[in-house]
Design an enzyme around this catalytic site. Structure first.
Site, PDB file in Angstrom:
ATOM      1  N   TYR A 158       0.831  -1.206   0.000  1.00 12.02           N
ATOM      2  CA  TYR A 158       0.000   0.000   0.000  1.00 12.02           C
ATOM      3  C   TYR A 158       0.863   1.253   0.000  1.00 12.02           C
ATOM      4  O   TYR A 158       0.612   2.203  -0.755  1.00 12.02           O
ATOM      5  CB  TYR A 158      -0.925  -0.012   1.219  1.00 12.02           C
ATOM      6  N   LYS A 162       0.925   4.117  -2.959  1.00 10.51           N
ATOM      7  CA  LYS A 162       0.530   5.498  -2.728  1.00 10.51           C
ATOM      8  C   LYS A 162       1.689   6.471  -2.935  1.00 10.51           C
ATOM      9  O   LYS A 162       1.476   7.619  -3.334  1.00 10.51           O
ATOM     10  CB  LYS A 162      -0.077   5.646  -1.337  1.00 10.51           C
TER      11      LYS A 162
END
Length: 256
Positions: A158, A162
């Site tokens: 993640y 991002k």
């Protein structure tokens, strides 16, 4: 009548069936924009469309997994065919990882998170750019994350996905700034959204246990509508000279 320059604009919002995406779709519609509600959850997406239409707005739902190029093509074609083009793209859909450290990330988890959180926004941007270039204008707003700004806000997959969104945003801003196209991102902190495991539901990297661990730094948890307000601002004429910006919407967490 909208005073934001959004009236009549064609807007794609991904992950628009719940949380930040739903709030953004409703806010765009309230500004008299025409909204493509894109999400994996067909029933919830149709519910958002019904809510917009009941308030006098214009929207349509396109459902499917945005990791699939065919779904990307359908989303963009629906906006072009129904609303005459794509003026604004909001890349909001995303999935969480398992808060997994790099040594423990499986190929499946890595590839799925990167595909949905980073590759899909790239594919959508690539698909809408010809229409924006032909029009000589356009806006892309990406949903990044507090995990874009630090290494401790989520698992490896993640966090990498991002961080990649920041690079995508800045590249788009530089490459297309002379073509009338702007690209910016919000970086949400802890936000009250539907946190779960399904794909196109927007979420921040903060499950309940993580929220408790970081509460001292995070401060107040934002409402989805507060994140949506930042998205709509970046898409509006009020931000006409804002390009390549990463806007933390995190109650000062990024300043800690």
């Amino acid at each position: 009548m909208s005073t934001t320059g959004l009236s009549g604009k064609s807007v794609i919002v991904t992950g628009a069936a719940s949380g930040i995406g739903r709030a953004a779709a409703l806010r765009f519609a309230a500004e008299d924009a025409k909204v493509v509600v894109a999400d994996l959850n067909a029933e919830a997406a149709k519910s958002v469309v019904s809510e917009i239409e009941a308030a006098g707005g214009t929207a349509l739902a396109v459902t499917g997994d945005l990791s699939d190029q065919a779904v990307i093509d359908e989303v963009v074609a629906s906006a072009v065919d129904t609303f005459g083009g794509v003026d604004i793209l909001v890349n909001n859909a995303g999935i969480m990882d398992g808060m997994t450290a790099a040594a423990d990330v499986t190929d499946t988890e890595w590839e799925r998170v990167l595909r949905v959180n980073l590759t899909a926004p790239f594919l959508l941007a690539r698909a809408v750019l010809p229409h924006m270039l032909a029009a000589g204008s356009g806006v892309i707003v990406n949903t990044a994350s507090e995990a874009s700004l630090r290494g401790s806000a989520a698992g490896a997959a993640y966090t990498v996905s991002k961080h990649g969104i920041l690079g995508l945003t800045r590249s788009l801003a530089v490459m297309y700034r002379d073509k009338g196209i702007r690209a910016n991102a919000i970086a949400p902190g802890g936000t009250a959204t539907g946190i779960g495991g399904s794909a196109e539901v927007d979420r921040e990297a903060h499950g309940p246990s993580v929220i408790m661990r970081h509460m001292g730094n995070m401060g107040r948890i934002a409402a989805a509508e507060e994140q949506a307000a930042a998205i709509v601002y970046l898409a509006s004429d009020a931000a006409s000279s804002v390009n390549g910006a990463i806007l933390p919407v995190d109650n000062g967490w990024s300043a800690v």
